[in-house]
Design an enzyme around this catalytic site. Sequence first.
Site, PDB file in Angstrom:
ATOM      1  N   LYS A  47       9.474  -0.998   3.625  1.00 48.47           N
ATOM      2  CA  LYS A  47      10.287   0.156   3.250  1.00 48.47           C
ATOM      3  C   LYS A  47       9.567   1.474   3.560  1.00 48.47           C
ATOM      4  O   LYS A  47      10.155   2.384   4.141  1.00 48.47           O
ATOM      5  CB  LYS A  47      10.570   0.038   1.749  1.00 48.47           C
ATOM      6  N   ARG A  95      16.011   2.591  -9.176  1.00 48.29           N
ATOM      7  CA  ARG A  95      15.377   1.282  -9.252  1.00 48.29           C
ATOM      8  C   ARG A  95      16.094   0.383 -10.260  1.00 48.29           C
ATOM      9  O   ARG A  95      15.770  -0.790 -10.377  1.00 48.29           O
ATOM     10  CB  ARG A  95      13.960   1.562  -9.720  1.00 48.29           C
ATOM     11  N   ARG A 147      -1.551  -7.699   3.136  1.00 49.51           N
ATOM     12  CA  ARG A 147      -1.790  -6.266   2.956  1.00 49.51           C
ATOM     13  C   ARG A 147      -2.988  -6.067   2.023  1.00 49.51           C
ATOM     14  O   ARG A 147      -3.857  -5.249   2.272  1.00 49.51           O
ATOM     15  CB  ARG A 147      -0.526  -5.629   2.352  1.00 49.51           C
ATOM     16  N   ARG A 167      -3.876  -0.886  -3.013  1.00 45.72           N
ATOM     17  CA  ARG A 167      -3.279  -0.372  -4.244  1.00 45.72           C
ATOM     18  C   ARG A 167      -3.541  -1.355  -5.372  1.00 45.72           C
ATOM     19  O   ARG A 167      -3.488  -2.565  -5.181  1.00 45.72           O
ATOM     20  CB  ARG A 167      -1.768  -0.241  -4.052  1.00 45.72           C
ATOM     21  N   ARG A 171       5.884  -7.956  -9.649  1.00 45.79           N
ATOM     22  CA  ARG A 171       6.680  -6.883  -9.041  1.00 45.79           C
ATOM     23  C   ARG A 171       7.917  -7.445  -8.337  1.00 45.79           C
ATOM     24  O   ARG A 171       8.979  -6.835  -8.360  1.00 45.79           O
ATOM     25  CB  ARG A 171       5.814  -6.062  -8.076  1.00 45.79           C
TER      26      ARG A 171
HETATM   27  P1  AMP Z   1       6.519   1.947  -5.443  1.00 42.92           P
HETATM   28  O1  AMP Z   1       5.460   2.661  -4.672  1.00 42.92           O
HETATM   29  O2  AMP Z   1       7.893   2.448  -5.147  1.00 42.92           O
HETATM   30  O3  AMP Z   1       6.403   0.455  -5.362  1.00 42.92           O
HETATM   31  O4  AMP Z   1       6.272   2.325  -6.992  1.00 42.92           O
HETATM   32  C1  AMP Z   1       5.057   2.012  -7.637  1.00 42.92           C
HETATM   33  C2  AMP Z   1       5.301   1.922  -9.125  1.00 42.92           C
HETATM   34  O5  AMP Z   1       5.768   3.180  -9.637  1.00 42.92           O
HETATM   35  C3  AMP Z   1       6.369   0.924  -9.560  1.00 42.92           C
HETATM   36  O6  AMP Z   1       5.872  -0.388  -9.664  1.00 42.92           O
HETATM   37  C4  AMP Z   1       6.775   1.490 -10.923  1.00 42.92           C
HETATM   38  O7  AMP Z   1       5.804   1.208 -11.920  1.00 42.92           O
HETATM   39  C5  AMP Z   1       6.735   2.986 -10.664  1.00 42.92           C
HETATM   40  N1  AMP Z   1       8.039   3.502 -10.178  1.00 42.92           N
HETATM   41  C6  AMP Z   1       8.292   4.093  -8.969  1.00 42.92           C
HETATM   42  N2  AMP Z   1       9.573   4.451  -8.873  1.00 42.92           N
HETATM   43  C7  AMP Z   1      10.158   4.079 -10.036  1.00 42.92           C
HETATM   44  C8  AMP Z   1      11.492   4.167 -10.543  1.00 42.92           C
HETATM   45  N3  AMP Z   1      12.496   4.700  -9.847  1.00 42.92           N
HETATM   46  N4  AMP Z   1      11.719   3.667 -11.785  1.00 42.92           N
HETATM   47  C9  AMP Z   1      10.739   3.139 -12.525  1.00 42.92           C
HETATM   48  N5  AMP Z   1       9.476   3.012 -12.110  1.00 42.92           N
HETATM   49  C10 AMP Z   1       9.179   3.487 -10.873  1.00 42.92           C
END
Ligand code: AMP
Length: 195
Positions: free
Chosen positions: A13, A88, A127, A135, A146
Amino acid sequence: MRIVFIGPPGAGKGTQCARLTGFLGIPHLSTGEILRVAKQNETPLGRVVGPIMDSGELVSDDLMMGVISERLAHADCRDGYLLDGFPRTVPQAEALCVWIQATGQRLDHVIELRVDKDELRNRLSMRFRNLSNPRADDRPELIIQRLLVYQMETKPLVNFYAARDGLLKTINGIGTMDDVFHRILVAIGLEKPAR
Ligand code: AMP
């Protein structure tokens, strides 16, 4: 153009969003990135969300709506944006609908990048092994968590948006980066299908 991009961790993504926003000249709003910066800078928001992110869970819908509506109010979002990682959950999608309608805008496309679970697990563990500074939430034990959260909380967005005429475009995320990007451009009407 206003785009929502949906896809599980490991679907590619981030890469496709960066490419698409570069192509369209619109801002790439990644809520994960906004939160990671807040966490790194130890802002009040960062201190709240840090432990939640490290556990692979989702930050609360209210908090996220505050974060994204503040960002969407910036001048660079006036003529379009791509949302990566938001909404999300279904309540976030509903809140976004209300926000968009209240500002007289409309979404143009919701792009779902689809990759099957086995492929996702392989990509994510690769990764983690290949990055010198992976990360925290790419740790193998958190990957499963996740993916589960994605399945339970985020996947229902596909039905949510499928019910809105012509908005949802599901893209096969398996293939080279160029292939997938081409499929996205075709789906949003910017390129013709390859013959
Ligand atoms: P990502 O980089 O999009 O995978 O986001 C990393 C982490 O940030 C996720 O695992 C959540 O803990 C938090 N996060 C990011 N965007 C959201 C969202 N829209 N709603 C809730 N948690 C979020």
